[in-house]
Write a protein that holds these residues in place. Structure first.
Motif, PDB file in Angstrom:
ATOM      1  N   PHE A 118       0.862  -1.229   0.068  1.00 40.49           N
ATOM      2  CA  PHE A 118      -0.081   0.171  -0.036  1.00 40.49           C
ATOM      3  C   PHE A 118       0.754   1.143   0.043  1.00 40.49           C
ATOM      4  O   PHE A 118       0.630   2.260  -0.737  1.00 40.49           O
ATOM      5  N   LEU A 119       1.722   1.229   0.902  1.00 42.29           N
ATOM      6  CA  LEU A 119       2.824   2.677   1.041  1.00 42.29           C
ATOM      7  C   LEU A 119       3.495   2.761  -0.037  1.00 42.29           C
ATOM      8  O   LEU A 119       3.662   4.059  -0.453  1.00 42.29           O
ATOM      9  N   SER A 120       3.905   1.781  -0.826  1.00 42.26           N
ATOM     10  CA  SER A 120       4.640   1.821  -2.062  1.00 42.26           C
ATOM     11  C   SER A 120       4.037   2.559  -3.113  1.00 42.26           C
ATOM     12  O   SER A 120       4.386   3.349  -3.855  1.00 42.26           O
ATOM     13  N   LEU A 121       2.780   2.052  -3.149  1.00 36.09           N
ATOM     14  CA  LEU A 121       2.064   2.733  -4.485  1.00 36.09           C
ATOM     15  C   LEU A 121       1.537   4.383  -3.957  1.00 36.09           C
ATOM     16  O   LEU A 121       1.606   5.375  -4.632  1.00 36.09           O
ATOM     17  N   PHE A 122       1.182   4.502  -2.590  1.00 37.80           N
ATOM     18  CA  PHE A 122       0.823   5.733  -2.052  1.00 37.80           C
ATOM     19  C   PHE A 122       1.845   6.790  -2.290  1.00 37.80           C
ATOM     20  O   PHE A 122       1.650   7.887  -2.817  1.00 37.80           O
ATOM     21  N   ILE A 123       2.977   6.478  -1.685  1.00 32.80           N
ATOM     22  CA  ILE A 123       3.985   7.348  -1.445  1.00 32.80           C
ATOM     23  C   ILE A 123       4.603   7.606  -2.966  1.00 32.80           C
ATOM     24  O   ILE A 123       5.040   8.631  -3.430  1.00 32.80           O
ATOM     25  N   SER A 124       4.654   6.587  -4.030  1.00 34.42           N
ATOM     26  CA  SER A 124       4.846   7.184  -5.470  1.00 34.42           C
ATOM     27  C   SER A 124       3.990   8.182  -5.872  1.00 34.42           C
ATOM     28  O   SER A 124       4.508   8.979  -6.739  1.00 34.42           O
ATOM     29  N   ALA A 125       2.755   7.922  -5.520  1.00 34.06           N
ATOM     30  CA  ALA A 125       1.546   8.789  -6.283  1.00 34.06           C
ATOM     31  C   ALA A 125       1.808  10.276  -5.506  1.00 34.06           C
ATOM     32  O   ALA A 125       1.873  11.228  -6.200  1.00 34.06           O
ATOM     33  N   ILE A 126       2.235  10.412  -4.438  1.00 32.41           N
ATOM     34  CA  ILE A 126       2.362  11.588  -3.475  1.00 32.41           C
ATOM     35  C   ILE A 126       3.876  12.263  -4.218  1.00 32.41           C
ATOM     36  O   ILE A 126       3.798  13.545  -4.794  1.00 32.41           O
ATOM     37  N   GLY A 155      -2.011  -3.288  -2.350  1.00 27.41           N
ATOM     38  CA  GLY A 155      -2.276  -4.176  -0.948  1.00 27.41           C
ATOM     39  C   GLY A 155      -2.812  -5.341  -0.932  1.00 27.41           C
ATOM     40  O   GLY A 155      -2.256  -6.473  -0.759  1.00 27.41           O
ATOM     41  N   LEU A 156      -3.955  -5.451  -1.681  1.00 29.72           N
ATOM     42  CA  LEU A 156      -4.861  -6.779  -1.610  1.00 29.72           C
ATOM     43  C   LEU A 156      -4.081  -7.635  -2.639  1.00 29.72           C
ATOM     44  O   LEU A 156      -3.935  -8.785  -2.216  1.00 29.72           O
ATOM     45  N   ILE A 157      -3.748  -7.298  -3.755  1.00 27.67           N
ATOM     46  CA  ILE A 157      -3.136  -8.278  -4.750  1.00 27.67           C
ATOM     47  C   ILE A 157      -1.793  -8.605  -4.459  1.00 27.67           C
ATOM     48  O   ILE A 157      -1.632  -9.919  -4.567  1.00 27.67           O
ATOM     49  N   SER A 158      -1.028  -7.827  -3.820  1.00 28.57           N
ATOM     50  CA  SER A 158       0.272  -8.204  -3.591  1.00 28.57           C
ATOM     51  C   SER A 158       0.113  -9.337  -2.365  1.00 28.57           C
ATOM     52  O   SER A 158       0.920 -10.428  -2.325  1.00 28.57           O
ATOM     53  N   THR A 159      -0.775  -9.009  -1.437  1.00 25.32           N
ATOM     54  CA  THR A 159      -0.808 -10.218  -0.495  1.00 25.32           C
ATOM     55  C   THR A 159      -1.386 -11.393  -1.083  1.00 25.32           C
ATOM     56  O   THR A 159      -0.864 -12.458  -0.360  1.00 25.32           O
ATOM     57  N   ILE A 160      -2.227 -11.563  -1.914  1.00 24.17           N
ATOM     58  CA  ILE A 160      -2.680 -12.727  -2.380  1.00 24.17           C
ATOM     59  C   ILE A 160      -1.507 -13.257  -3.054  1.00 24.17           C
ATOM     60  O   ILE A 160      -1.276 -14.518  -3.080  1.00 24.17           O
ATOM     61  N   VAL A 161      -0.721 -12.629  -3.895  1.00 21.21           N
ATOM     62  CA  VAL A 161       0.486 -13.240  -4.485  1.00 21.21           C
ATOM     63  C   VAL A 161       1.523 -13.841  -3.550  1.00 21.21           C
ATOM     64  O   VAL A 161       1.894 -14.819  -3.841  1.00 21.21           O
ATOM     65  N   PHE A 162       1.605 -13.116  -2.677  1.00 24.25           N
ATOM     66  CA  PHE A 162       2.582 -13.647  -1.447  1.00 24.25           C
ATOM     67  C   PHE A 162       2.066 -14.883  -1.030  1.00 24.25           C
ATOM     68  O   PHE A 162       2.769 -15.921  -0.708  1.00 24.25           O
ATOM     69  N   ALA A 177      -1.495  21.734  -3.484  1.00 28.72           N
ATOM     70  CA  ALA A 177      -2.409  21.177  -2.745  1.00 28.72           C
ATOM     71  C   ALA A 177      -3.565  20.500  -3.047  1.00 28.72           C
ATOM     72  O   ALA A 177      -3.713  19.297  -2.704  1.00 28.72           O
ATOM     73  N   THR A 178      -4.243  20.810  -4.335  1.00 31.52           N
ATOM     74  CA  THR A 178      -5.182  20.146  -4.805  1.00 31.52           C
ATOM     75  C   THR A 178      -4.612  18.881  -5.444  1.00 31.52           C
ATOM     76  O   THR A 178      -5.236  17.886  -5.613  1.00 31.52           O
ATOM     77  N   GLY A 179      -3.418  18.937  -5.864  1.00 35.48           N
ATOM     78  CA  GLY A 179      -2.776  17.665  -6.437  1.00 35.48           C
ATOM     79  C   GLY A 179      -2.661  16.729  -5.491  1.00 35.48           C
ATOM     80  O   GLY A 179      -2.982  15.347  -5.644  1.00 35.48           O
ATOM     81  N   PHE A 180      -2.178  17.164  -4.270  1.00 34.87           N
ATOM     82  CA  PHE A 180      -2.204  15.935  -3.148  1.00 34.87           C
ATOM     83  C   PHE A 180      -3.454  15.670  -2.713  1.00 34.87           C
ATOM     84  O   PHE A 180      -3.742  14.388  -2.716  1.00 34.87           O
ATOM     85  N   TYR A 181      -4.386  16.371  -2.972  1.00 32.21           N
ATOM     86  CA  TYR A 181      -5.823  16.065  -2.619  1.00 32.21           C
ATOM     87  C   TYR A 181      -6.336  14.890  -3.531  1.00 32.21           C
ATOM     88  O   TYR A 181      -6.694  13.746  -2.948  1.00 32.21           O
ATOM     89  N   PHE A 182      -6.466  15.235  -4.952  1.00 28.23           N
ATOM     90  CA  PHE A 182      -6.877  14.084  -5.859  1.00 28.23           C
ATOM     91  C   PHE A 182      -6.032  12.944  -6.015  1.00 28.23           C
ATOM     92  O   PHE A 182      -6.522  11.969  -5.918  1.00 28.23           O
ATOM     93  N   MET A 183      -4.766  13.059  -6.160  1.00 27.24           N
ATOM     94  CA  MET A 183      -3.858  11.773  -6.444  1.00 27.24           C
ATOM     95  C   MET A 183      -3.796  11.154  -5.174  1.00 27.24           C
ATOM     96  O   MET A 183      -4.051   9.821  -5.318  1.00 27.24           O
ATOM     97  N   GLY A 184      -3.927  11.725  -3.834  1.00 28.08           N
ATOM     98  CA  GLY A 184      -3.977  11.267  -2.639  1.00 28.08           C
ATOM     99  C   GLY A 184      -4.971  10.299  -2.493  1.00 28.08           C
ATOM    100  O   GLY A 184      -4.964   9.109  -2.279  1.00 28.08           O
ATOM    101  N   LEU A 185      -6.103  11.087  -2.509  1.00 29.00           N
ATOM    102  CA  LEU A 185      -7.496  10.163  -2.559  1.00 29.00           C
ATOM    103  C   LEU A 185      -7.509   9.050  -3.482  1.00 29.00           C
ATOM    104  O   LEU A 185      -7.855   7.919  -3.011  1.00 29.00           O
ATOM    105  N   TYR A 186      -7.389   9.180  -4.524  1.00 29.75           N
ATOM    106  CA  TYR A 186      -7.589   8.213  -5.555  1.00 29.75           C
ATOM    107  C   TYR A 186      -6.606   6.832  -5.263  1.00 29.75           C
ATOM    108  O   TYR A 186      -6.872   5.663  -5.218  1.00 29.75           O
ATOM    109  N   PHE A 189      -4.965   6.325  -2.425  1.00 29.06           N
ATOM    110  CA  PHE A 189      -5.263   5.670  -1.188  1.00 29.06           C
ATOM    111  C   PHE A 189      -6.028   4.465  -1.343  1.00 29.06           C
ATOM    112  O   PHE A 189      -5.716   3.425  -0.904  1.00 29.06           O
ATOM    113  N   VAL A 190      -7.141   4.690  -2.439  1.00 25.60           N
ATOM    114  CA  VAL A 190      -7.855   3.404  -2.777  1.00 25.60           C
ATOM    115  C   VAL A 190      -7.177   2.287  -3.406  1.00 25.60           C
ATOM    116  O   VAL A 190      -7.437   1.279  -3.073  1.00 25.60           O
ATOM    117  N   ILE A 191      -6.674   2.897  -4.510  1.00 16.94           N
ATOM    118  CA  ILE A 191      -5.975   1.983  -5.520  1.00 16.94           C
ATOM    119  C   ILE A 191      -4.982   1.113  -4.613  1.00 16.94           C
ATOM    120  O   ILE A 191      -4.595   0.086  -4.896  1.00 16.94           O
TER     121      ILE A 191
END
Lengths: 209, 97
Positions: A144-152, A186-193, A167-176, A178-180
């Motif tokens: 999760f963090l790997s994707l979120f920090i890349s986006a930020i 997070g979910l797919i990596s865990t399943i693969v692991f 500011a709005t860049g952080f808002y929209f990219m962060g929001l989207y 966070f869910v992705i």
């Protein structure tokens, strides 16, 4: 998160390319000293699987979609951020050249965000979290963090490029992302692991067992 | 390569190809996170043309039109190219004793 051509001025693209070439040198060095022949099938299968799964965008709210990056799970399974870098570099080069997904001028910055940041945050996130929250939750959170920090970081780059406000860049990219980061990465990596841990635990890096 | 690794490899590629074949049927056609953010923050940026013409833009084979089947074929081709490149990179870069 594939940045197209024209989003970043050329001189800034050159800087990201230089960083990628330097990290690439160390990745080659890592492989020549550490990449065990028996791990090559895992490396190649992960690369093929990541390419395929990146073509299947998952819907998220707000009329948006997203997909996993995959560098974190590669880095965790193969025991080095450089493995994540190598796999994502290959995936992104083919996506950019053959499929027009991500620009060619921005190939450097895309490899930087998804390969380098994704691989390092995923690997060191997992290493740091494993003793605290145990193995499987550590895979989930690190991915999760790997994707979120890349986006930020992507927002910061696009801010310096004059393409996004901060500011709005952080808002929209962060929001989207966070869910992705939760449902995609997070979910797919865990399943693969869990799957590889079950069928071929011998292929997993000793640091992740 | 031993038979255990060969089996892993074959199963792995089959899974990747199945995902590739299904992707155009199942994938969301909504813009991704970055594109969506750009639509809100700087829509003019989306007008910029790419610097090169890719042979399979948007994961489609142009001569097959914009159908999911065209997409499946394009993505399967991509899976095979990526697999071959990653495997070759592994062989070239592996540790030597």
């Amino acid at each position: 998160m594939h940045i197209p051509d024209g989003f970043i001025p050329l001189w800034q693209c050159v800087i990201y390319y230089i960083v990628v070439i330097i990290v690439g040198y160390f990745a080659v060095k890592w492989a020549k000293e550490n990449l065990d022949e028996r791990k090559i099938p895992l490396l190649a299968v992960l690369a093929a699987g990541i390419f395929a799964i990146q073509a299947m965008n998952i819907p998220i709210p707000w009329g948006t979609s997203g997909h996993m990056v995959g560098a974190a799970i590669v880095a965790i399974l193969l025991g080095s951020p450089f493995a994540g870098f190598l796999v994502l570099a290959i995936v992104l080069i083919i996506q950019g050249i053959a499929f027009g997904d991500g620009g060619l001028t921005t190939l450097g910055v895309n490899i930087f965000n998804m390969g380098i940041v994704g691989g390092f945050v995923g690997y060191y996130g997992f290493k740091g979290l494993k003793p605290l929250i145990s193995k499987i939750p550590a895979v989930f959170v690190a991915a999760f963090l790997s994707l979120f920090i890349s986006a930020i970081l992507c927002v910061v780059e696009l801010y310096f490029a004059g393409t996004f406000p901060l500011a709005t860049g952080f808002y929209f990219m962060g929001l989207y992302h966070f869910v992705i980061g939760i449902v995609g990465e997070g979910l797919i990596s865990t399943i693969v692991f869990i799957a590889i841990n079950k069928i071929r635990p011998d292929l997993i890096s000793s640091g992740a067992i | 390569m031993n038979s255990k690794n060969k089996k892993f490899l074959v199963i792995g590629i089959i899974i990747a190809i199945v995902i590739a074949a299904l992707a155009p049927f199942l994938a969301s056609s909504n813009p991704d996170g970055l594109e969506s953010a750009t639509e809100k923050l700087n829509p003019q940026a989306l007008e910029i043309e790419p610097v090169h013409e890719s042979p399979m833009p948007d994961y489609m084979i142009p001569s097959f039109g914009e159908s999911p089947i065209s997409g499946s074929i394009a993505i399967i081709i991509g899976v095979i190219i990526v697999f071959a490149l990653a495997y070759t990179a592994g062989i070239v870069l592996k540790r030597r004793n």
